[in-house]
Design a protein around this motif. Structure first.
Motif, PDB file in Angstrom:
ATOM      1  N   ALA A  64       0.925  -1.445  -0.272  1.00 15.91           N
ATOM      2  CA  ALA A  64      -0.228  -0.327  -0.013  1.00 15.91           C
ATOM      3  C   ALA A  64       0.563   1.647  -0.139  1.00 15.91           C
ATOM      4  N   LYS A  65       2.667   0.661   0.718  1.00  8.52           N
ATOM      5  CA  LYS A  65       3.547   2.424   0.246  1.00  8.52           C
ATOM      6  C   LYS A  65       3.535   2.450  -0.426  1.00  8.52           C
ATOM      7  N   VAL A  66       3.910   0.960  -1.259  1.00  5.73           N
ATOM      8  CA  VAL A  66       4.732   1.319  -2.517  1.00  5.73           C
ATOM      9  C   VAL A  66       3.755   1.713  -3.380  1.00  5.73           C
ATOM     10  N   GLN A  67       2.054   1.604  -3.838  1.00  9.32           N
ATOM     11  CA  GLN A  67       1.347   2.221  -4.297  1.00  9.32           C
ATOM     12  C   GLN A  67       0.401   4.213  -3.989  1.00  9.32           C
ATOM     13  N   LYS A  68       0.860   3.988  -2.998  1.00  9.89           N
ATOM     14  CA  LYS A  68       0.678   5.559  -2.422  1.00  9.89           C
ATOM     15  C   LYS A  68       2.031   6.364  -3.318  1.00  9.89           C
ATOM     16  N   HIS A  69       2.816   6.169  -2.392  1.00  9.28           N
ATOM     17  CA  HIS A  69       4.426   6.847  -3.212  1.00  9.28           C
ATOM     18  C   HIS A  69       4.041   6.821  -4.903  1.00  9.28           C
ATOM     19  N   VAL A  70       4.009   6.187  -5.646  1.00 15.01           N
ATOM     20  CA  VAL A  70       3.852   6.315  -7.197  1.00 15.01           C
ATOM     21  C   VAL A  70       2.308   7.330  -7.703  1.00 15.01           C
ATOM     22  N   ARG A  71       1.796   7.582  -6.688  1.00 16.93           N
ATOM     23  CA  ARG A  71       0.557   8.487  -6.985  1.00 16.93           C
ATOM     24  C   ARG A  71       1.376   9.378  -6.097  1.00 16.93           C
ATOM     25  N   LEU A  72       1.830   9.766  -5.839  1.00 14.96           N
ATOM     26  CA  LEU A  72       2.023  11.031  -4.900  1.00 14.96           C
ATOM     27  C   LEU A  72       3.788  11.371  -5.648  1.00 14.96           C
ATOM     28  N   TYR A  73       3.961  10.379  -5.970  1.00 16.47           N
ATOM     29  CA  TYR A  73       5.660  10.884  -7.122  1.00 16.47           C
ATOM     30  C   TYR A  73       6.022  10.472  -7.770  1.00 16.47           C
ATOM     31  N   GLY A  74       4.914   9.153  -9.041  1.00 17.42           N
ATOM     32  CA  GLY A  74       5.741   9.174  -9.564  1.00 17.42           C
ATOM     33  C   GLY A  74       6.292   8.224  -9.920  1.00 17.42           C
ATOM     34  N   THR A  75       7.170   7.629 -11.070  1.00 17.79           N
ATOM     35  CA  THR A  75       8.186   7.260 -11.368  1.00 17.79           C
ATOM     36  C   THR A  75       9.244   7.986 -11.737  1.00 17.79           C
ATOM     37  N   PHE A  76      10.786   7.507 -12.055  1.00 14.10           N
ATOM     38  CA  PHE A  76      11.589   7.847 -13.094  1.00 14.10           C
ATOM     39  C   PHE A  76      12.535   6.572 -13.759  1.00 14.10           C
ATOM     40  N   ARG A  77      11.880   7.032 -14.781  1.00 15.19           N
ATOM     41  CA  ARG A  77      12.704   6.770 -16.285  1.00 15.19           C
ATOM     42  C   ARG A  77      13.622   6.914 -16.736  1.00 15.19           C
ATOM     43  N   VAL A  78      14.175   5.493 -16.838  1.00 13.48           N
ATOM     44  CA  VAL A  78      15.682   5.422 -17.221  1.00 13.48           C
ATOM     45  C   VAL A  78      15.393   4.454 -17.668  1.00 13.48           C
ATOM     46  N   GLU A  79      16.979   5.072 -19.328  1.00 15.28           N
ATOM     47  CA  GLU A  79      16.926   3.410 -20.628  1.00 15.28           C
ATOM     48  C   GLU A  79      18.221   3.571 -20.228  1.00 15.28           C
ATOM     49  N   GLU A  80      17.617   1.893 -21.440  1.00 10.64           N
ATOM     50  CA  GLU A  80      19.237   1.468 -20.964  1.00 10.64           C
ATOM     51  C   GLU A  80      20.208   2.200 -21.671  1.00 10.64           C
ATOM     52  N   GLY A  81      21.344   1.990 -21.357  1.00  7.10           N
ATOM     53  CA  GLY A  81      21.970   2.540 -21.779  1.00  7.10           C
ATOM     54  C   GLY A  81      23.931   1.892 -20.796  1.00  7.10           C
ATOM     55  N   LEU A  82      24.698   3.086 -20.987  1.00  6.24           N
ATOM     56  CA  LEU A  82      26.460   2.949 -19.970  1.00  6.24           C
ATOM     57  C   LEU A  82      25.859   2.898 -18.392  1.00  6.24           C
ATOM     58  N   ASN A  83      25.986   2.005 -18.008  1.00  7.18           N
ATOM     59  CA  ASN A  83      26.048   2.032 -16.549  1.00  7.18           C
ATOM     60  C   ASN A  83      24.577   1.887 -15.845  1.00  7.18           C
ATOM     61  N   ARG A  84      23.415   2.362 -17.133  1.00  6.66           N
ATOM     62  CA  ARG A  84      22.397   1.699 -16.609  1.00  6.66           C
ATOM     63  C   ARG A  84      21.035   0.626 -16.707  1.00  6.66           C
ATOM     64  N   LEU A  85      19.890   0.220 -16.114  1.00  6.54           N
ATOM     65  CA  LEU A  85      19.089  -1.007 -16.763  1.00  6.54           C
ATOM     66  C   LEU A  85      18.148  -0.120 -16.803  1.00  6.54           C
ATOM     67  N   GLU A  86      17.371  -0.514 -18.078  1.00  6.58           N
ATOM     68  CA  GLU A  86      15.831  -0.354 -18.180  1.00  6.58           C
ATOM     69  C   GLU A  86      15.246  -0.417 -17.430  1.00  6.58           C
ATOM     70  N   GLY A  87      14.220   1.079 -16.312  1.00  3.25           N
ATOM     71  CA  GLY A  87      12.890   0.618 -15.827  1.00  3.25           C
ATOM     72  C   GLY A  87      12.458   2.227 -15.256  1.00  3.25           C
ATOM     73  N   ASP A  88      11.490   1.853 -14.799  1.00  4.68           N
ATOM     74  CA  ASP A  88      10.643   2.959 -13.906  1.00  4.68           C
ATOM     75  C   ASP A  88      10.911   2.670 -12.634  1.00  4.68           C
ATOM     76  N   TYR A  89      11.838   3.938 -12.265  1.00  3.81           N
ATOM     77  CA  TYR A  89      12.977   3.989 -10.579  1.00  3.81           C
ATOM     78  C   TYR A  89      12.184   4.147  -9.639  1.00  3.81           C
ATOM     79  N   LEU A  90      11.588   4.147  -8.836  1.00  8.89           N
ATOM     80  CA  LEU A  90      10.782   4.951  -7.575  1.00  8.89           C
ATOM     81  C   LEU A  90      11.791   5.733  -7.005  1.00  8.89           C
ATOM     82  N   PHE A  91      12.547   5.537  -7.532  1.00 12.43           N
ATOM     83  CA  PHE A  91      12.937   6.758  -6.322  1.00 12.43           C
ATOM     84  C   PHE A  91      14.525   7.595  -7.730  1.00 12.43           C
ATOM     85  N   SER A  92      15.077   8.967  -7.355  1.00 12.42           N
ATOM     86  CA  SER A  92      16.359   9.599  -7.812  1.00 12.42           C
ATOM     87  C   SER A  92      16.436  10.837  -7.257  1.00 12.42           C
TER      88      SER A  92
END
Length: 246
Positions: free
Chosen positions: A111-139
């Motif tokens: 429930a806390k995860v879902q609330k976090h996503v509603r309030l703050y969204g996610t941070f999109r990261v694409e595949e690249g140098l030192n990075r794995l693709e995904g919608d990250y909860l923190f930035s």
């Protein structure tokens, strides 16, 4: 060499969480409620959650052992001179690229995860140098890059001070809280080892044996009740297992 394991109280955990900035409060619960290491918590993406089954698949972490880009100009060479390796999001250390672990997520944490996503969204990261693709909860605070250790450390120390907590409490203690809470209530060591990411359950047992002093007595009481017909023990008639031969 034996190591002293210290635990935060739930009151201390809640106090520190209250004084963290909103977008970073969830870090506390991913560590205390799912047993994640700080690097694993920083790297959590929305895609790792299966809310229907109540699991979090841990397969990545933020580390500081990435590849540095090759400096091209004189200024870039001056800036990077003497610096360590870059922060990166990578697969779990000492694991195959397709190897991770599924951790149970308590409904309160989901429930806390879902609330976090509603309030703050996610941070999109694409595949690249030192990075794995995904919608990250923190930035980072500016939402321009992944979450770095230095920021988490500063936020943690500031929140602990604001909460009026003087004794030393590290983020890793939250992982100890998770393990100790489960093992003290009878969760099998083998299960806890899997959820913590320990390859050998003996590591888990040696680390947290102090919270399981009554385990032998619980087993004696259970089997005594079974053998005296005070309780019914339901076991499958057959199952597949890997059996070691001596």
């Amino acid at each position: 060499m034996k190591k002293t394991i210290r635990l935060p109280t739930l009151a201390e955990i809640e106090a520190i969480e209250r004084h963290l900035p909103g977008p970073y409060k969830l870090l506390v619960w991913l560590m205390a409620g799912c047993g994640l290491r700080i690097g694993e918590a920083c790297a959590v993406t929305l895609q790792q959650f299966d809310f229907e089954s109540g699991t979090l698949y841990v397969d990545r972490q933020v580390t500081q052992d990435g590849e540095n880009e090759e400096p091209k100009t004189t200024v870039q060479k001056a800036i990077t001179k003497g610096r360590g390796c870059a922060h990166c999001v990578r697969h779990l250390k000492w694991r195959d690229l397709d190897e991770g672990r599924a951790v149970p997520v308590p409904p309160t944490i989901a429930a806390k995860v879902q609330k976090h996503v509603r309030l703050y969204g996610t941070f999109r990261v694409e595949e690249g140098l030192n990075r794995l693709e995904g919608d990250y909860l923190f930035s980072n605070i500016g939402r321009t890059n992944i979450l770095m250790y230095s920021l988490v450390d500063r936020l943690w120390r500031n929140a602990k001070k604001a909460a009026g907590i003087s004794r030393r409490i590290t983020t890793h203690w939250l992982r100890h809280f998770f393990a100790s809470a489960g093992l003290s209530k009878g969760v099998p060591v083998t299960d806890m080892a899997e959820w913590l990411g320990h390859r050998d359950p003996r590591i888990t047992h040696q680390t947290y044996a102090h919270v399981m002093p009554d385990a032998p007595e619980r087993l004696r009481s259970l089997l005594d009740a079974v053998f005296t017909m005070q309780t019914e023990l339901e076991l499958p008639l057959e199952f597949e297992a890997v059996v070691e031969t001596v």
